[in-house]
Scaffold this active site. Structure first.
Site, PDB file in Angstrom:
ATOM      1  N   GLY A 105       0.183  -0.887  -0.140  1.00 35.49           N
ATOM      2  CA  GLY A 105      -0.090  -0.104  -0.003  1.00 35.49           C
ATOM      3  C   GLY A 105       0.356   1.709   0.066  1.00 35.49           C
ATOM      4  O   GLY A 105       2.068   1.053  -0.610  1.00 35.49           O
ATOM      5  N   GLU A 106       0.285   2.137   0.139  1.00 35.23           N
ATOM      6  CA  GLU A 106       1.313   4.029   0.601  1.00 35.23           C
ATOM      7  C   GLU A 106       0.916   3.964  -0.764  1.00 35.23           C
ATOM      8  O   GLU A 106       1.904   5.628  -0.612  1.00 35.23           O
ATOM      9  CB  GLU A 106       2.458   4.042   1.092  1.00 35.23           C
ATOM     10  CG  GLU A 106       2.838   2.936   2.298  1.00 35.23           C
ATOM     11  CD  GLU A 106       4.236   2.678   3.124  1.00 35.23           C
ATOM     12  OE1 GLU A 106       5.285   3.265   1.998  1.00 35.23           O
ATOM     13  OE2 GLU A 106       4.260   1.721   3.983  1.00 35.23           O
ATOM     14  N   GLY A 107       0.938   3.828  -1.877  1.00 35.53           N
ATOM     15  CA  GLY A 107       1.131   4.176  -3.475  1.00 35.53           C
ATOM     16  C   GLY A 107       2.207   3.783  -3.700  1.00 35.53           C
ATOM     17  O   GLY A 107       2.894   3.870  -4.951  1.00 35.53           O
TER      18      GLY A 107
END
Lengths: 362, 362
Positions: free
Chosen positions: B327-329
């Site tokens: 996640g997180e980008g």
């Protein structure tokens, strides 16, 4: 001692201790363990190559495009006229090819090496004139190269690797240009992996069913006439046979790329392999120096079926898988930012302790 | 008219004419037709989004990480304590997370948005305080958000997209942080695609078999208690139901990301989706505005099984497929150089005519 022998004897196995430390470090970083998937393996691989944890950033990258022609083109295995090799060399030098655009994106230098184009090329900045021959002989009729030619082309690759590293390159990327070179690649893959021509011979840059079948037949004939089958007593794990196969069915650019890989490995610099041409050349490099595999990163998986077979044999997992079938180094260049990002994590990401982040329960 | 309605009504279908011109242009470039595989589609998609051929370079990129907490965490669906959301926000702001390292590699700005973290966060440069609530309610017991909360979180996303584009961003990238947010994603994916919880519920950042089964049960219960099954008369193609599902089982970051996607589409700026959180949020965005799909690029395929289901439903092919589950980008950031390279080809590569390269015979 020849340059080839000197290079091979300089190649050390990847540093297991640095790899173990890289794995441990990954597990302390503020992310779930294993959450970076295949990129964690890339960082570990580069630590092993460099013998350091964290490994140095693989920047800047340096692409070498080895260009050569192929006698087997006369057999009608490609829909492209042979002069396209020469024309594309001019396109690379003018900055107009896809490889140039991708290199600009990746911040990579581009060096074009004439190791065997079947025409005289005008001198140009960015072009290295290291022609070993005006193309290979027809591999379906006999050996494509003499042993001396293959060794000379290998040496060209070693020297280009050395020069690019001396000039500051910290990650090499293989590139190739040579109309009909997927035919030579298929034959090399059969020779080094024992696979069947029908399994590994693809459609290159685009051919119809009849031409595809013809190409398979040509590869089969090449293996037979050059006695590269197990039934012939051929054993690629022996150095003489490994070299003989490269000379018999490889292209001058395949031999140069094999040398380029060996040169990178000897200098402990990682090399990103482009597509099926590089994959087949890497089989030759690894047959000569098994430890060289630890310095290779598979940039992408091309649409050519033989490429997957080559990567399997090398134990490499491709980073990009987008059905590219262009060559030139394009797949390797696309992978470079991924490799770079994987290594950057090792330098810049905080640990659970340093960031005050609570680790997973249990 | 609300900001949401205004945004949705501003979204135009991708420009078919620009897309057709992009395809024609690709075919004139000095490469075999189709040789760039999936990257050719990316360039065509960006031409359609911009309504221009070639499309503008998607640089600089701007990442927004939407952070929020989840009431369902109380059900024990994650091995991570909830305070990790807050701790990771601090890590992003200090530059110590993987997203920061990847953003540095991609030259992307990083903006962190508190849209619903369950703690008061100190003001910090790079942090937007847009908290709608201190986390959601438990989706397995009833609606996670009220309709007003969901609309407020959507508006936060629209506004952040608008601000980042005004500040010069030419490609947005979605990011998320929220312990337990893969549970909400799985429920959203079931609601919008009609798939079964057992098919789409994954192991998030790492859980054992028993917790995995429990998580599937929680998702099933959430769909039932919130009446989001076909048997309940639920029909996500209707706007009211689409919004109701987002509020009922989404997270505040999911709603914000859906708004972020709609904001990008309204401004004709491409948005690279990260993983399963973005994929499930995009299902909501596309349920509200089907044309928004044409502005999305799937950055990667995460290890979460629901992600593939979401991408299938959206008709998107992921660019990176390396088993990331962070996640997180991070997956969106890794894809950015690929998107950039695809567009650069449209600007810089020579045509057969201009380069004097002979086109393929026949």
């Amino acid at each position: 001692m020849s340059l080839l022998d000197e290079t091979i004897s300089a190649i050390r196995p990847p540093d297991q201790d640095a790899m173990a430390r890289a794995r441990e470090h990954q597990d302390r970083l503020t992310k779930p363990r294993g959450a970076l998937g295949a990129l964690e393996d890339v960082a570990v691989r580069l630590a092993g190559a460099a013998g350091a944890c964290p490994p140095p950033m693989p920047e800047p990258a340096a692409l070498a495009i080895f260009a050569a022609d192929h006698g087997v083109h006369a057999q009608g295995v490609s829909p492209w006229p042979q002069e396209v090799t020469t024309q594309m060399v001019a396109n690379f030098l003018a900055g107009g090819a896809v490889a140039n655009a991708f290199a600009a994106s990746a911040g990579a230098s581009v060096t074009v090496v004439d190791v065997g184009v079947a025409a005289d090329l005008p001198a140009a900045s960015g072009l290295r004139a290291r022609k070993v021959a005006y193309g290979t002989a027809d591999l379906s009729l006999g050996p494509a190269m003499t042993g001396d030619q293959a060794e000379a082309a290998l040496a060209v690759g070693v020297e280009v690797a050395r020069d690019l590293i001396e000039a500051g390159g910290r990650c090499l990327i293989t590139g190739d240009m040579g109309i009909a070179n997927t035919t030579a690649s298929a034959a090399l893959i059969c020779a080094y992996t024992g696979r069947n021509p029908a399994e590994v011979t693809g459609r290159g840059t685009g051919i119809d069913d009849a031409t595809h079948q013809h190409k398979i037949d040509i590869v089969r004939r090449a293996l037979k006439v050059n006695r590269l089958r197990e039934a012939d007593g051929f054993a690629p794990e022996h150095r003489d046979d490994a070299l003989r196969a490269l000379a018999a069915v490889g292209g001058l650019e395949h031999a140069a790329i094999a040398g380029f890989i060996l040169g990178a490995a000897a200098a402990r610099v990682p090399v990103i392999l482009d597509g099926v041409i590089a994959g087949s050349a890497a089989l030759a490099a690894v047959a000569l120096a098994p430890a060289a595999a630890g310095y290779c990163v598979a940039g992408h998986r091309s649409a050519e079926p033989g490429h997957a077979a080559a990567l399997d044999h090398l134990g490499l997992r491709p980073l990009v898988d987008l059905e590219l079938r262009l060559g030139e180094g394009t797949g390797g260049l696309l992978a470079h930012p991924l490799v770079s990002a994987a290594v950057r994590v090792m330098h810049e990401v905080a640990t659970f302790d340093s960031a005050g982040v609570t680790d997973k329960e249990g």
